[in-house]
Scaffold this motif. Structure first.
Motif, PDB file in Angstrom:
ATOM      1  N   TRP B  23       0.800  -1.218   0.000  1.00 55.09           N
ATOM      2  CA  TRP B  23       0.000   0.000   0.000  1.00 55.09           C
ATOM      3  C   TRP B  23       0.840   1.279   0.000  1.00 55.09           C
ATOM      4  O   TRP B  23       1.938   1.322   0.548  1.00 55.09           O
ATOM      5  CB  TRP B  23      -0.926   0.007   1.235  1.00 55.09           C
ATOM      6  N   CYS B  24       0.290   2.351  -0.570  1.00 54.40           N
ATOM      7  CA  CYS B  24       0.956   3.649  -0.571  1.00 54.40           C
ATOM      8  C   CYS B  24       0.972   4.194   0.862  1.00 54.40           C
ATOM      9  O   CYS B  24       0.029   3.955   1.620  1.00 54.40           O
ATOM     10  CB  CYS B  24       0.188   4.648  -1.432  1.00 54.40           C
ATOM     11  N   CYS B  27      -2.342   5.342   3.032  1.00 57.04           N
ATOM     12  CA  CYS B  27      -3.577   4.734   2.506  1.00 57.04           C
ATOM     13  C   CYS B  27      -4.498   4.324   3.659  1.00 57.04           C
ATOM     14  O   CYS B  27      -4.038   3.820   4.686  1.00 57.04           O
ATOM     15  CB  CYS B  27      -3.232   3.507   1.665  1.00 57.04           C
ATOM     16  N   ASN B  29      -6.377   1.841   3.862  1.00 61.21           N
ATOM     17  CA  ASN B  29      -6.477   0.395   4.059  1.00 61.21           C
ATOM     18  C   ASN B  29      -5.824  -0.059   5.367  1.00 61.21           C
ATOM     19  O   ASN B  29      -6.315  -0.966   6.039  1.00 61.21           O
ATOM     20  CB  ASN B  29      -5.825  -0.354   2.892  1.00 61.21           C
ATOM     21  N   CYS B  58      -6.451  -3.119  -4.184  1.00 64.65           N
ATOM     22  CA  CYS B  58      -5.542  -2.795  -3.073  1.00 64.65           C
ATOM     23  C   CYS B  58      -6.140  -3.357  -1.782  1.00 64.65           C
ATOM     24  O   CYS B  58      -5.443  -3.930  -0.956  1.00 64.65           O
ATOM     25  CB  CYS B  58      -5.371  -1.291  -2.953  1.00 64.65           C
ATOM     26  N   ASN B 128     -13.278   3.700  -1.350  1.00 63.83           N
ATOM     27  CA  ASN B 128     -12.390   4.844  -1.598  1.00 63.83           C
ATOM     28  C   ASN B 128     -12.827   5.579  -2.868  1.00 63.83           C
ATOM     29  O   ASN B 128     -12.097   6.384  -3.414  1.00 63.83           O
ATOM     30  CB  ASN B 128     -10.925   4.406  -1.668  1.00 63.83           C
ATOM     31  N   GLY B 132      -8.516   1.724  -7.113  1.00 64.93           N
ATOM     32  CA  GLY B 132      -7.163   2.072  -6.675  1.00 64.93           C
ATOM     33  C   GLY B 132      -6.102   1.298  -7.437  1.00 64.93           C
ATOM     34  O   GLY B 132      -5.250   1.866  -8.128  1.00 64.93           O
ATOM     35  N   ASN B 206      -9.663   6.695   2.100  1.00 69.24           N
ATOM     36  CA  ASN B 206      -8.954   7.590   1.197  1.00 69.24           C
ATOM     37  C   ASN B 206      -8.006   6.874   0.257  1.00 69.24           C
ATOM     38  O   ASN B 206      -7.178   6.084   0.677  1.00 69.24           O
ATOM     39  CB  ASN B 206      -8.140   8.610   2.007  1.00 69.24           C
ATOM     40  N   CYS B 207      -8.186   7.128  -1.022  1.00 71.77           N
ATOM     41  CA  CYS B 207      -7.138   6.809  -1.988  1.00 71.77           C
ATOM     42  C   CYS B 207      -6.686   8.173  -2.488  1.00 71.77           C
ATOM     43  O   CYS B 207      -7.187   8.677  -3.491  1.00 71.77           O
ATOM     44  CB  CYS B 207      -7.666   5.951  -3.136  1.00 71.77           C
ATOM     45  N   HIS B 208      -5.773   8.790  -1.718  1.00 67.18           N
ATOM     46  CA  HIS B 208      -5.319  10.136  -2.100  1.00 67.18           C
ATOM     47  C   HIS B 208      -4.514  10.084  -3.389  1.00 67.18           C
ATOM     48  O   HIS B 208      -4.451  11.043  -4.137  1.00 67.18           O
ATOM     49  CB  HIS B 208      -4.483  10.744  -0.970  1.00 67.18           C
ATOM     50  N   ILE B 209      -3.906   8.906  -3.653  1.00 62.48           N
ATOM     51  CA  ILE B 209      -3.058   8.779  -4.846  1.00 62.48           C
ATOM     52  C   ILE B 209      -3.902   8.881  -6.126  1.00 62.48           C
ATOM     53  O   ILE B 209      -3.558   9.622  -7.042  1.00 62.48           O
ATOM     54  CB  ILE B 209      -2.305   7.429  -4.819  1.00 62.48           C
ATOM     55  N   HIS B 210      -4.980   8.140  -6.171  1.00 67.41           N
ATOM     56  CA  HIS B 210      -5.739   8.121  -7.423  1.00 67.41           C
ATOM     57  C   HIS B 210      -7.020   8.952  -7.399  1.00 67.41           C
ATOM     58  O   HIS B 210      -7.381   9.554  -8.390  1.00 67.41           O
ATOM     59  CB  HIS B 210      -6.052   6.687  -7.832  1.00 67.41           C
TER      60      HIS B 210
END
Ligand SMILES: Cc1ncc(C[n+]2csc(CCOP(=O)(O)OP(=O)(O)O)c2C)c(N)n1
Ligand code: SF4
Lengths: 382, 277
Positions: B23-24, B27, B29, B58, B128, B132, B206-210
């Protein structure tokens, strides 16, 4: 004194005989979705399974049915589903999961004409290659074909035994004719039926390595909840079950999947010869076509042609050696099929002896008759 | 790290085998996993009796890290495998972790039917609002007008509300939490696992990345702040005289009903069928 169990003579249609075979083999979980011409298997099991402490469930579709039988098998219960072409297509992804996670299970595909909704009430053999290669990626799988109600019983028992022993899903290819024809079947007494169960771990849990190689290539299998906690995944995994991208681990894993089946060829590849001893001409057939071929070779012999028949019960792994022997022995081999020629390609592929191999096909939803096969034999031979 | 946390890490994580995780950083998760572990520990379940199933995404990678019976299935189908497991061995506690795409797009049919069937399973759905793992394509919960890698002009579809959907489909217990409200989250998961019947916990995450980066919330803190600002406790929402604004959502227990569970009903069939030889 206990009373000796006796043989039982009953009138069964193929689908009912599959049920008898499954129950005799120890199947206690069935998940399915209604489809012609396989529905009787669901219906009869919905009555029979609860009586013996088993479970029947009708799922929302065939994808779910396949997922559910894999889940139940992972929890230690012998499991089966049954369907026809459209449903078999939907099962393919989760069938691949059973291949990679090595989960024993039996899938009955009562073939109808295809593609798509096709011919729901006509017999066909169009799903042979799908049974072999329907799920994506290189994978071993066992495919068995049945031609009579008795075989529906015997081969279903066999399917469970092979699936348990090798931890490979087994596909049974039936067809509308076999499924719905009623025949008198003599069922053996229960104590004479060989039933094989998967090998479970005998070591303490902390020593258990779920996918570790051994001489058979088949690791013992624990049931979910019995103390051998581990990871089960559809990703390529290492010996502990954890995802891996290490080339030598990937290679070792995929190779073992194939090796375990290759090592079992002697008992997995089931064939039956009829009048082959002095044959110079042979028919190679499977499924309901076998019945016509049995008659056709006798008719041909009455016309002076030394004809024999090789029945393939196991279609995959393709029984190459037996077929090669037939090709070596005979000058002409005919492969009649109710498709455009799926097993004939396999026969031609292994024909390195210059033998004359021909296919004979019907794709009109009709059975191939003994006459057609006999005439084809005689005319080809001139 | 507080002693309590270290203890749980040692007890439940496969820390020597499967880390570092995929995981980023930041994240949601991980927060869900923490809450899940604490809930299971609090209930006092043995590791052997827990089956943690998951789908693909994810979120689906969650179970590889924990020392239960773990079953990483196919995309969208986790509940179907879980159904087989539970029917084969009803004494197991079977929990299924899914993503929003996993549970409501490709697996949507299984989700509503599992809810309707009322088998005693727990569905943990991490919402999210995006796909992801595959790189930020829109999912059935991506809000109207927001952006995704396959909705660069703004999204024109409308969302599912997972909690309301499953409650309507017949789930015995439905809760919604967020990765910001961790105490509530743990409580909801505990209740869901203990509930006899099909239970759902939808977790806004939160999936702040995508999702975040494409929607002006490119870091975890901003996204958690968004979750905090937009979550309304269900008790409070019930007292409100006007409708909840469209961008807000309720958290808490949304449904909790008593109904016969599938395995008990099936046992009755078994008893009946044997007496009717
Ligand atoms: C049948 C199938 N289709 C597509 C994919 C590719 N895929 C992997 S994960 C994923 C979506 C993940 O999104 P979500 O379920 O919301 O979970 P997240 O990654 O956000 O946790 C997709 C489409 C797949 N694995 N299987
Ligand atoms: S891509 Fe999104 S959902 Fe996946 S690990 Fe990164 S932050 Fe989490």
């Amino acid at each position: 004194m206990t009373k000796r169990q006796s043989k039982k003579r009953i009138l069964l249609q193929g689908n009912e005989a599959v049920v008898e075979g499954a129950l005799a083999a120890g199947c206690r979980f069935f998940a399915g979705y209604p489809i012609t011409p396989a529905s009787e298997i669901s219906e009869v099991l919905s009555v029979r399974l609860p009586k013996i402490g088993g479970t029947f469930i009708q799922m929302e579709d065939e994808i779910a049915s396949m997922g559910a039988i894999v889940g139940a098998s992972l929890a230690g219960v012998k499991s089966m589903t049954a369907t026809s072409g459209p449903g078999f297509s939907l099962m393919q992804e989760n069938l691949g999961f059973a291949c990679i996670a090595e989960v024993p299970c039996v899938v009955v595909n009562v073939m109808r004409g295809g593609p798509s909704t096709g011919l729901p009430t006509n017999p066909a053999q169009g799903d042979v290659m799908q049974a072999r290669w329907g799920t994506h990626g290189d994978h071993p799988i066992i495919v068995l074909a049945v031609s009579t109600a008795l075989e529906c019983f015997e081969i279903t028992v066999k399917a469970f035994n092979l699936s348990e022993k090798y931890r490979v899903p087994v596909i049974i290819l039936s067809d509308e004719m076999v499924a719905h024809t009623r025949e008198t079947v003599t069922l053996p007494p229960h104590d004479e039926i060989e039933v094989i169960d998967r090998i479970t771990p005998s070591m303490p849990p902390e020593w258990y390595i779920p996918y570790k190689n051994n001489s058979k290539g088949v690791p013992p299998m624990s049931a979910l909840g019995d103390g051998f906690r581990h990871h089960v995944t559809g990703l390529v995994h290492d010996v502990r079950g954890f995802p891996t991208q290490t080339p030598h681990e990937i290679e070792a894993f995929i190779s073992r999947l194939f090796r375990k089946v290759t090592q079992g060829f002697h008992e997995i590849q089931i064939t039956q010869s009829y009048l082959m001893d002095d044959a110079t001409v042979a028919v190679i057939a499977y499924g309901s076509v076998v019945r016509s071929a049995q008659r056709a070779i006798i008719d041909a012999r009455n016309q002076g042609v030394k004809a024999g028949l090789l029945q393939l019960t196991t279609l995959f792994p393709f029984p190459r050696h037996v077929v090669e022997n037939v090709l070596k022995q005979c000058r002409f081999v005919l492969v009649p099929e109710m498709n455009i020629g799926q097993i004939s390609r396999e026969v031609k592929r292994v024909n390195q002896f210059g033998t004359h191999v021909e296919k004979y096909n019907r794709i009109d939803g009709q059975l191939i008759t003994p006459d057609e096969i006999c005439v084809k034999l005689l005319t080809t031979l001139g | 790290m507080p002693k309590e946390v270290t203890k749980l890490i040692h007890k439940y994580l496969r820390h020597d085998k499967t880390f570092p995780h995929v995981w980023c950083p930041g994240c949601g998760n991980g927060i869900v996993l923490g809450a899940l572990i604490r809930a299971i520990d609090k209930i006092g379940l043995q590791k052997d009796e827990v089956v943690l199933a998951s789908g693909i995404g994810c979120s689906g990678r969650m179970n590889v890290y924990v020392d239960f019976n773990t079953l990483h299935t196919t995309h969208g189908r986790s509940l179907t495998f879980a159904t087989g497991v539970k029917l084969a061995n009803p004494s197991l506690t079977v929990i299924s972790v899914m993503g929003d795409g996993d549970a409501t797009a490709i697996g949507g049919n299984h989700l509503i039917h599992a809810a309707r069937r009322n088998l005693n399973l727990t569905a943990i759905i991490i919402n999210n609002q995006i796909y992801g793992m595959t790189g930020g394509q829109y999912s059935p919960t991506t809000p109207y007008g927001s952006y995704a890698s396959t909705a660069v002009y703004g999204h024109i579809e409308h969302t599912f509300s997972i909690a309301e959907l499953t409650a309507t489909a017949g789930a015995a217990f439905v809760g919604r939490g967020t990765v910001y409200h961790v105490t509530l989250l743990q409580k909801l998961i505990e209740k869901a696992i203990q509930k006899r019947g099909f239970s759902v916990v939808e977790i806004m995450s939160n999936c702040h990345i995508h999702y975040g980066r494409r929607n002006k919330m490119g870091d975890p803190v901003t996204m958690l702040q968004w979750l905090k600002d937009h979550a309304v406790p269900v008790e409070k929402a019930r007292e409100m005289t006007s409708d909840l604004p469209e961008d807000k959502f309720t958290i808490g227990i949304l449904a909790d009903v008593e109904k016969p569970i599938y395995t008990e009903e099936y046992q009755k069939i078994r008893d009946q069928s044997t007496s009717k030889q």
